[in-house]
Design an enzyme around this catalytic site. Structure first.
Site, PDB file in Angstrom:
ATOM      1  N   HIS A 178      28.587  49.086  32.359  1.00 14.92           N
ATOM      2  CA  HIS A 178      29.561  48.011  32.526  1.00 14.92           C
ATOM      3  C   HIS A 178      28.908  46.634  32.687  1.00 14.92           C
ATOM      4  O   HIS A 178      29.566  45.679  33.099  1.00 14.92           O
ATOM      5  CB  HIS A 178      30.440  48.283  33.748  1.00 14.92           C
ATOM      6  CG  HIS A 178      31.556  49.258  33.476  1.00 14.92           C
ATOM      7  ND1 HIS A 178      32.126  49.422  32.235  1.00 14.92           N
ATOM      8  CD2 HIS A 178      32.207  50.117  34.300  1.00 14.92           C
ATOM      9  CE1 HIS A 178      33.079  50.331  32.301  1.00 14.92           C
ATOM     10  NE2 HIS A 178      33.134  50.778  33.535  1.00 14.92           N
TER      11      HIS A 178
ATOM     12  N   ARG B 113      30.682  43.912  30.868  1.00 16.26           N
ATOM     13  CA  ARG B 113      31.987  43.687  31.509  1.00 16.26           C
ATOM     14  C   ARG B 113      31.813  42.806  32.754  1.00 16.26           C
ATOM     15  O   ARG B 113      32.595  41.877  32.977  1.00 16.26           O
ATOM     16  CB  ARG B 113      32.613  45.028  31.875  1.00 16.26           C
ATOM     17  CG  ARG B 113      33.956  44.956  32.591  1.00 16.26           C
ATOM     18  CD  ARG B 113      34.528  46.367  32.696  1.00 16.26           C
ATOM     19  NE  ARG B 113      35.606  46.506  33.668  1.00 16.26           N
ATOM     20  CZ  ARG B 113      36.889  46.288  33.403  1.00 16.26           C
ATOM     21  NH1 ARG B 113      37.262  45.855  32.213  1.00 16.26           N
ATOM     22  NH2 ARG B 113      37.801  46.471  34.333  1.00 16.26           N
TER      23      ARG B 113
END
Length: 350
Positions: A296, A299
């Site tokens: 992630h 992100r």
């Protein structure tokens, strides 16, 4: 206020707060306009496929997993985590001749103590206890037990670690790492661009289907956790890479094969989360990024860089698909730490 990224390589080229609000309103209007049949189709197309009952699992565990999948539309990964936690508890109890539906508070405390002695971290213990809470509350609701054995067990205190992110310069280096002349390299570059432009979860990225993107409007439609739909702006740079990919490299990868998935493998299959994680690590090494990364990371970079450039926290919450604003607030701490670091390095009185 215009949010302009360094090098022009990321999605919110416009007033991100205004556009995200428009797209959120558009998503709400879309949900209102959709008939019930269309909504059912959306859910059927995008919701996780129910897993068959595991033959070795306790029947109560299988019924619980079926119930939470039907009621909440949980992802396959979340269901797998529940199954693993409950299976571990059931096996431990079986060795002590105790059924999972006859579990006492003392049994659970002994299991947790055993896990801690074996080296389990507080965060792992907290996750398992959360799974147990949901399971035993389900048993109480169904009338299978009279008391919840987790009711008087306190959650372990865990420090909330800041998400690992990248600087804007490191993101640019990562995006430039794939060899885009190669079809697979072009695919990888496009996936990285989309990930950084939208802040998608990796599972959302690898499961993207062709019909979820609208290149004319420059938006992407995501059905995330809990079947919550959100529309996310792609930005000019991401749209450009997607347009080139779907009209070129994607056909070269598929040859004569057909698939609805936007980013296929060379075999024409859907890419797994683990495969994409290896791709990120490979390109990070090539880009000379030494810090530890996670699936992630982009992100986190998406959210942190938006806040660094002045985006509203609730806009970032909408774009990330967080149901709770407190989940998004962790990124304000990342931005704050970045500002403190810049101040300490550049202010003459620091």
């Amino acid at each position: 206020m215009i949010i302009t990224p360094p090098g022009g390589g990321w999605s919110p080229y416009c007033d991100c707060q205004r556009d995200a609000g428009i797209f959120a309103d558009e998503a709400g209007n879309r949900r209102t306009a959709l008939g019930s049949a269309a909504r059912r189709k959306l859910s059927n197309d995008s919701a996780p496929i129910a897993k068959p009952a595991h033959p070795d699992a306790d029947p109560a565990v299988n019924r619980f997993l079926d119930a939470v999948w039907m009621e909440r539309g949980l992802s396959a990964n979340t269901l797998a985590a529940y199954r693993a936690d409950l299976t571990a508890l059931a096996r431990w109890l079986t060795e002590r001749r105790v059924s999972i539906v006859r579990t006492s508070r003392q049994d659970l405390q002994n299991f947790i103590a055993w896990r801690v002695q074996a080296g389990a971290r507080p965060r792992s213990t907290a996750r398992q206890l959360s799974s147990f809470r949901r399971f035993f509350r389900y048993l109480v609701r169904e009338g299978l037990i009279s008391e919840d054995p987790t009711a008087q067990i306190a959650m372990p205190k865990i420090g909330r670690s800041l998400p690992k992110s990248l600087t804007e310069e490191e993101v640019e280096s990562l995006l430039a790492a794939p060899v885009v002349r190669d079809p697979l390299g072009n695919r990888d570059r496009t996936m990285l661009e989309v990930l950084y432009a939208t802040g998608l979860r990796v599972s959302e990225l690898v499961n993207l289907r062709y019909e979820q993107i609208n290149l004319n409007q420059g938006v992407i439609r995501i059905l995330g956790k809990g079947n919550r739909e959100r529309l996310i702006p792609l930005g000019d740079e991401s749209v450009r890479w997607l347009t080139e990919f779907v009209h070129g490299a994607r056909d070269e990868i598929l040859l004569e094969r057909q698939t609805d998935y936007l980013f296929p493998t060379r075999r024409g299959d859907r890419m797994t989360r683990q495969a994409f994680w290896h791709i990120i690590k490979r390109y990070a090494r090539k880009a000379g990024i030494a810090k530890g990364l996670s699936p992630h990371t982009l992100r986190h970079a998406f959210a942190t860089h938006l806040l660094n450039h002045g985006a509203d926290l609730r806009v970032v919450q909408i774009l990330l698909g967080h149901s709770d604003l407190s989940t998004t607030q962790i990124y304000t701490h990342v931005a704050s730490e970045r500002m403190k670091d810049l101040h300490s390095r550049h202010h003459p009185r620091s």
